[in-house]
Enzyme design. Structure first.
Site, PDB file in Angstrom:
ATOM      1  N   ASN A 543      -3.402   7.742  -7.761  1.00 49.25           N
ATOM      2  CA  ASN A 543      -3.526   8.241  -6.517  1.00 49.25           C
ATOM      3  C   ASN A 543      -2.865   9.604  -6.448  1.00 49.25           C
ATOM      4  OD1 ASN A 543      -5.248   6.016  -5.147  1.00 49.25           O
ATOM      5  ND2 ASN A 543      -3.718   5.431  -5.004  1.00 49.25           N
ATOM      6  N   TYR A 544      -1.663   9.580  -7.474  1.00 45.36           N
ATOM      7  CA  TYR A 544      -0.980  10.629  -6.682  1.00 45.36           C
ATOM      8  C   TYR A 544      -1.232  11.959  -7.991  1.00 45.36           C
ATOM      9  CZ  TYR A 544      -0.299   9.610  -1.348  1.00 45.36           C
ATOM     10  OH  TYR A 544      -0.835   9.002  -0.456  1.00 45.36           O
ATOM     11  N   LEU A 545      -0.408  11.195  -8.997  1.00 51.90           N
ATOM     12  CA  LEU A 545      -0.621  11.933 -10.403  1.00 51.90           C
ATOM     13  C   LEU A 545      -2.082  12.292 -11.128  1.00 51.90           C
ATOM     14  CD1 LEU A 545       2.144   9.817 -11.465  1.00 51.90           C
ATOM     15  CD2 LEU A 545       2.218  12.074 -10.527  1.00 51.90           C
TER      16      LEU A 545
END
Length: 586
Positions: A543-545
């Site tokens: 979700n964030y990388l």
């Protein structure tokens, strides 16, 4: 009908290098949809509901106060939820037991309520043994039985697992409705143990196009509503009963639209990279503002940037757990220390974040931030807001003024991705593939710690580590024996100097080398497991990388992409796998 280009075609048209031209981004936006609508046609079969409850055999009994008791079907079903979890630590927690018993009594008949008044007198062990036996029986099924189940699952997938969206056949992510059960939550959630009720057709809102063949509800039932909203991409929705949140049936992560949204998310974070220094300079200047609201906003933004804190959303009183984000921090959530452990201006954070996961951190801050926090705390009670002139809406409005599309979450995505990229550069060495994967997981762990992605150690952690240590011990014994054999072979060759003894030395040397590699792989695996036992690596990775960082690293380090992303994740990030070159920079 609106012409929509597939993500692959668009990616082929544009050369997405580090210095992507703005015109290429504009082209992406303009060519997605020619008239700005989300979709023109959507057709699907609706969800697959959980199977109805099957009562337990008569031989499986529930005991109350030592005596067998036949339960009504609704009460028995809820009892089985608890019985299945009997070996789990959840069922030992007071709040879980209290919430379960309260909701269970709601499903009982008046006669059952009058008899069953104390959970401690309830004996679910017979039920628990039955479900264990059922689980074991499933493991022992014949090939034919397993194949039959596989074929039925495939049939359901083909019938319900795909939709037609604007002439594209798209995979649906979660077409099965979750069965009823007991809510677990994460951390010390105050609602753990409550009953997650069975979802019925009357709870479901169907979304499809007017001119499509509408999904049919099961016989004798009806949908809550059928709507035709082409500004959203969900196919069905309902409201769950625990926290009142809306659940959706969505497209599979590998779908065209999901890929586009992923790409846009990471491109927004890359745009932040270009202006983050300007934004940081501005909020540093705002620490000295004459207006308290601007100072509070600037300090909050500093924490969101530096600590990757979530902004926090306003909640109605009593609706959910007492969780907070940056904007909703209270005085009781921080402590200030002018000096601690040879560090100056230390702030201690201690609060429950998303999913009731505790956030605890001690961090030195800049003097101006510390002085502002002292000012914000003046004349306030523990339950008062730290940032009493700030909320999420005010902050996000300000962020939009700083950069189009900027939200607190973009800072989280930016800082997570840039941290991964920096850590990979620092940690990766020209070593074996297992060692490189350990470096990758360590880089990923740095991000997970930054984002506070914690988890409880797996229930089987100690046992699996013991099994792994046994393998390591066995491999060390093999290595010791192989080295002795190599030493003996060298002695034989020294004495005879013939070709046969020379070949024997080479064979033994290769055997030692092979066992050394196997041992190292096991030792790296043990280190990796131990370091990550309380850190959830998956959340940040999915979700964030920016996946292009990971793909580029794999290409540069000759690490198979399968070692980093499983099949489902590779489908989700197919756009990044096709796009990223080994010299990609976030």
């Amino acid at each position: 009908m609106t012409q929509i280009l597939s993500i692959q075609n668009i990616l082929k048209k544009a050369s997405f290098s580090t210095d992507m031209k703005e015109s290429q981004r504009v082209m992406w936006e303009e060519e997605r949809y020619t008239d700005g609508s989300k979709w023109r046609f959507l057709e699907h079969k609706g969800p697959v509901f959980a199977p109805p409850y099957e009562p337990l055999p008569d031989k499986v009994r529930f005991y109350y106060d030592g005596k067998p008791m036949k339960l009504s079907a609704p009460a028995e079903e809820v009892a089985t939820f608890f019985a299945k979890m009997l070996d789990h630590e959840y069922t030992t927690k007071d709040i879980f037991r209290k919430n379960f018993f309260k909701d269970w009594r709601k499903e009982m008949t008046s006669e059952e309520k009058s008899k069953i008044t104390d959970l401690n007198k309830c004996n679910f062990s017979d039920m628990n043994e039955y479900f264990k036996a059922q689980s074991e029986a499933r493991k022992q099924m014949s090939k034919e039985e397993k194949q039959k189940i596989k074929e039925e699952n495939e049939r359901l997938l083909q019938e319900y697992g795909f939709c037609i969206m604007d002439n594209h056949k798209e995979r649906i992510g979660n077409f099965r409705i979750e069965p009823p059960g007991l809510f677990r939550g994460r951390g010390d959630h105050p609602k753990m143990g409550m009953l997650k009720r069975r979802i019925r057709p009357e709870d479901i809102i169907i979304n499809c196009s007017k001119d499509s063949k509408h999904p049919k509800p099961p016989p004798g039932t009806k949908w809550k509503e059928v709507r035709h909203d082409n500004k959203v991409t969900w196919l069905a929705s309902w409201t769950e009963n625990i926290q009142g949140s809306i659940k959706y049936i969505m497209l599979n992560p590998s779908s065209r639209i999901k890929g586009e949204k992923d790409w846009q998310k990471y491109e927004t974070a890359r745009r932040l990279k270009k202006c983050v220094d300007r934004i940081r300079n501005q909020y540093r200047d705002d620490w000295k503002s004459k207006e308290m609201r601007i100072r509070q906003r600037a300090v909050a933004l500093y924490f969101i940037d530096k600590l990757a804190l979530r902004a926090g959303n306003e909640k109605e009183e009593g609706e959910t757990a007492d969780t907070v984000g940056c904007c909703s921090l209270r005085v009781e959530h921080i402590k200030l220390y002018p000096k601690m452990d040879d560090q100056e201006y230390v702030v201690e954070f201690d609060f429950l974040g998303k999913d009731s996961i505790r956030y605890y951190n001690r961090i030195p801050v800049e003097k101006r931030v510390f002085k502002n926090l002292q000012l914000f705390l003046e004349n306030k009670q523990p339950e008062d807001d730290l940032f009493d002139r700030l909320n999420t809406s005010i902050l996000n409005k300000h962020l939009q003024e700083l950069m189009d599309g900027l939200t607190a979450k973009v800072f989280r995505t930016y800082n997570a991705s840039i941290t991964l990229q920096q850590q990979l550069k620092e940690l990766t060495s020209d070593d074996s593939i297992p060692a490189k994967i350990l470096s990758y997981n360590r880089a990923n762990r740095a991000v997970a710690i930054l984002c506070n992605h914690q988890r409880a150690p797996p229930k089987t952690f100690e046992k699996s580590m013991q099994n792994l240590q046994t393998k390591i011990d066995e491999k060390q014994n093999q290595l010791s024996a192989a080295r002795k054999q190599l030493k003996a072979a060298k002695a034989d060759h020294k004495a005879s100097h013939d070709d046969k003894s020379k070949k024997a030395v080479e064979v033994k040397r290769k055997a030692v080398q092979r066992i050394e590699e196997q041992l190292m792989k096991l030792q790296v695996q043990a280190t990796d497991r131990e370091e990550n036992k309380q850190i959830a690596l998956g959340t940040s990775k999915l979700n964030y990388l920016d996946p292009r960082i990971s793909v580029a690293w794999c290409k540069k380090c000759d690490v198979p992409i399968e070692k980093i992303y499983n099949k489902t994740q590779r489908e989700k990030f197919a756009w990044a796998i096709d796009m990223a070159e080994k010299d990609y920079e976030f």
